[in-house]
Design a protein around this motif. Sequence first.
Motif, mmCIF file in Angstrom:
data_model
loop_
_atom_site.group_PDB
_atom_site.id
_atom_site.type_symbol
_atom_site.label_atom_id
_atom_site.label_comp_id
_atom_site.label_asym_id
_atom_site.label_seq_id
_atom_site.Cartn_x
_atom_site.Cartn_y
_atom_site.Cartn_z
ATOM 1 N N PRO A 264 0.824 -1.209 0.000
ATOM 2 C CA PRO A 264 0.000 0.000 0.000
ATOM 3 C C PRO A 264 0.858 1.258 0.000
ATOM 4 O O PRO A 264 2.053 1.217 0.317
ATOM 5 N N ASP A 265 0.240 2.393 -0.354
ATOM 6 C CA ASP A 265 0.965 3.654 -0.386
ATOM 7 C C ASP A 265 1.488 4.043 0.997
ATOM 8 O O ASP A 265 2.635 4.455 1.140
ATOM 9 N N ARG A 266 0.621 3.921 1.974
ATOM 10 C CA ARG A 266 0.943 4.454 3.298
ATOM 11 C C ARG A 266 0.292 3.596 4.378
ATOM 12 O O ARG A 266 -0.888 3.256 4.287
ATOM 13 N N ILE A 267 1.082 3.216 5.389
ATOM 14 C CA ILE A 267 0.529 2.618 6.603
ATOM 15 C C ILE A 267 1.266 3.239 7.777
ATOM 16 O O ILE A 267 2.464 3.017 7.966
ATOM 17 N N VAL A 268 0.543 4.016 8.553
ATOM 18 C CA VAL A 268 1.117 4.687 9.717
ATOM 19 C C VAL A 268 0.115 4.564 10.862
ATOM 20 O O VAL A 268 -1.090 4.685 10.653
ATOM 21 N N ALA A 269 0.622 4.311 12.046
ATOM 22 C CA ALA A 269 -0.257 4.142 13.205
ATOM 23 C C ALA A 269 -0.146 5.323 14.159
ATOM 24 O O ALA A 269 0.914 5.940 14.285
ATOM 25 N N THR A 270 -1.241 5.607 14.814
ATOM 26 C CA THR A 270 -1.226 6.604 15.881
ATOM 27 C C THR A 270 -0.687 5.964 17.158
ATOM 28 O O THR A 270 -0.835 4.756 17.372
ATOM 29 N N GLY A 271 -0.064 6.763 17.997
ATOM 30 C CA GLY A 271 0.421 6.255 19.273
ATOM 31 C C GLY A 271 -0.186 7.002 20.447
ATOM 32 O O GLY A 271 0.409 7.054 21.518
ATOM 33 N N GLU A 272 -1.377 7.553 20.253
ATOM 34 C CA GLU A 272 -1.977 8.422 21.271
ATOM 35 C C GLU A 272 -2.262 7.687 22.581
ATOM 36 O O GLU A 272 -1.983 8.197 23.664
ATOM 37 N N LEU A 273 -2.849 6.492 22.482
ATOM 38 C CA LEU A 273 -3.144 5.752 23.710
ATOM 39 C C LEU A 273 -1.863 5.385 24.455
ATOM 40 O O LEU A 273 -1.785 5.490 25.682
ATOM 41 N N ALA A 274 -0.857 4.955 23.701
ATOM 42 C CA ALA A 274 0.412 4.577 24.317
ATOM 43 C C ALA A 274 1.104 5.791 24.927
ATOM 44 O O ALA A 274 1.753 5.688 25.979
ATOM 45 N N ALA A 275 0.974 6.944 24.289
ATOM 46 C CA ALA A 275 1.548 8.171 24.864
ATOM 47 C C ALA A 275 0.870 8.501 26.184
ATOM 48 O O ALA A 275 1.524 8.947 27.143
ATOM 49 N N ARG A 276 -0.430 8.270 26.258
ATOM 50 C CA ARG A 276 -1.183 8.554 27.481
ATOM 51 C C ARG A 276 -0.780 7.630 28.632
ATOM 52 O O ARG A 276 -0.632 8.076 29.776
ATOM 53 N N ASP A 277 -0.597 6.337 28.332
ATOM 54 C CA ASP A 277 -0.418 5.342 29.394
ATOM 55 C C ASP A 277 1.010 4.824 29.554
ATOM 56 O O ASP A 277 1.391 4.398 30.645
ATOM 57 N N LEU A 278 1.784 4.812 28.466
ATOM 58 C CA LEU A 278 3.076 4.120 28.492
ATOM 59 C C LEU A 278 4.259 5.051 28.280
ATOM 60 O O LEU A 278 5.366 4.581 27.999
ATOM 61 N N ASP A 279 4.025 6.358 28.406
ATOM 62 C CA ASP A 279 5.091 7.325 28.176
ATOM 63 C C ASP A 279 5.705 7.136 26.785
ATOM 64 O O ASP A 279 6.895 7.357 26.578
ATOM 65 N N TRP A 280 4.877 6.713 25.841
ATOM 66 C CA TRP A 280 5.358 6.456 24.479
ATOM 67 C C TRP A 280 5.636 7.768 23.754
ATOM 68 O O TRP A 280 4.839 8.698 23.801
ATOM 69 N N ALA A 281 6.781 7.826 23.109
ATOM 70 C CA ALA A 281 7.134 8.982 22.287
ATOM 71 C C ALA A 281 8.210 8.556 21.308
ATOM 72 O O ALA A 281 8.970 7.613 21.563
ATOM 73 N N ASN A 282 8.263 9.261 20.183
ATOM 74 C CA ASN A 282 9.337 9.045 19.211
ATOM 75 C C ASN A 282 10.444 10.031 19.543
ATOM 76 O O ASN A 282 10.347 11.217 19.225
ATOM 77 N N ARG A 283 11.468 9.540 20.175
ATOM 78 C CA ARG A 283 12.516 10.415 20.711
ATOM 79 C C ARG A 283 13.714 10.554 19.773
ATOM 80 O O ARG A 283 14.688 11.214 20.123
ATOM 81 N N TYR A 284 13.656 9.930 18.614
ATOM 82 C CA TYR A 284 14.795 9.926 17.703
ATOM 83 C C TYR A 284 14.394 10.445 16.323
ATOM 84 O O TYR A 284 13.326 10.097 15.798
ATOM 85 N N THR A 285 15.274 11.241 15.725
ATOM 86 C CA THR A 285 15.071 11.678 14.338
ATOM 87 C C THR A 285 15.467 10.540 13.408
ATOM 88 O O THR A 285 16.097 9.552 13.818
ATOM 89 N N VAL A 286 15.123 10.691 12.138
ATOM 90 C CA VAL A 286 15.500 9.661 11.168
ATOM 91 C C VAL A 286 17.009 9.513 11.101
ATOM 92 O O VAL A 286 17.538 8.398 11.001
ATOM 93 N N ASP A 287 17.746 10.616 11.182
ATOM 94 C CA ASP A 287 19.208 10.526 11.143
ATOM 95 C C ASP A 287 19.758 9.813 12.363
ATOM 96 O O ASP A 287 20.713 9.029 12.269
ATOM 97 N N GLU A 288 19.161 10.064 13.523
ATOM 98 C CA GLU A 288 19.619 9.386 14.735
ATOM 99 C C GLU A 288 19.304 7.897 14.687
ATOM 100 O O GLU A 288 20.112 7.068 15.141
ATOM 101 N N MET A 289 18.152 7.530 14.142
ATOM 102 C CA MET A 289 17.802 6.123 14.023
ATOM 103 C C MET A 289 18.793 5.398 13.129
ATOM 104 O O MET A 289 19.322 4.333 13.480
ATOM 105 N N VAL A 290 19.056 5.991 11.956
ATOM 106 C CA VAL A 290 19.959 5.341 11.001
ATOM 107 C C VAL A 290 21.383 5.320 11.539
ATOM 108 O O VAL A 290 22.078 4.301 11.458
ATOM 109 N N ARG A 291 21.834 6.433 12.107
ATOM 110 C CA ARG A 291 23.210 6.492 12.591
ATOM 111 C C ARG A 291 23.455 5.468 13.698
ATOM 112 O O ARG A 291 24.499 4.803 13.726
#
Length: 329
Positions: free
Chosen positions: A288-315
């Motif tokens: 498919p063109d695009r599959i992306v998930a929301t993390g709103e519930l996890a942010a509310r309960d599990l301190d979920w966040a994307n803490r890394y940029t694409v460059d940091e992930m790859v590096r």
Amino acid sequence: MTWLVTGGAGYIGAHIVRALAAAGLEPVVIDDLSSGHAGFVPDGVPLVRGSILDRPLVEDTLREQEVQGVIHVAGFKYAGVSVQRPLHTYAQNVEGTRVVLEAMDAAGVANLVFSSSAAVFGTPDVALVTEDTPKHPTSPYGESKLVGEWLIADQGVATAGSPHPLRHTSLRYFNVVGSGDTAVYDTSPHNLFPLVFEALLAGRTPKIFGDDYDTPDGTNLRDYVHVADIAAAHVVAAQRLAGGQPIEPAYNLGSQNGLSVREIMDAVARATGIPFTPEVAPRRPGDPDRIVATGELAARDLDWANRYTVDEMVRSAWEARRGATTAAS
């Protein structure tokens, strides 16, 4: 407070083990090392070598280590290969989960974090996947993860009135990348980052499968999430279960926005210092063109966040992979 991590010698499991230890919890690992590596398990963490299909081994480990809860990561994780090996996939992922649940029940262990997968959704016809998006898995792997969620939910209902009612949650995610420790890296022969790195190290040109999708740059848009963030969410889920706090039956660990394959390729060129122009190959059927998930519930309960940029992930992924090459030489 001891937690058993099944598959704790694998790429994701080993990061969870480190996150547990950093949080003051005591991890113990069970792994048959079919795809994991004993060297990924930190010194001082007990490693029980064996299969989760071995019921006596799992139960004995739970009792001997005085385990309070299980983070169940072990499984056969190759969606594409699962089409050719459905019986093996179901044995490892469905029967394996059933055995873990049975051993937990016998040992009186009542907390479970299940490492599920966004593959349970298949190829949804929505741009942003939520926990309630219909589940239509398109591979035996995705099916096996969904059945695993059902098994766990059914056991929760069945034990509700028992002395040790099962408390549980399932964490779903798409593409796990990066490294939180240079001693641990993704060794899968099927994941994007290792495929690109191995191609570059061998002097080959990485491929992009299709550049005419309905996305800003024409390439697939997907969730890419850093393995350290994934590990941290598992630990918070374990802490909520152990503390008796409310918890949802399932969470999507999504990026909300996603990254395109071309963005990943550009970041790889920057991180590695190897300039290249990806070869554009034909689309793969069903992508498919695009599959992306929301993390709103996890942010509310599990301190979920994307803490890394694409460059940091790859590096971080490249540094760990390069470190493995140096260590082997």
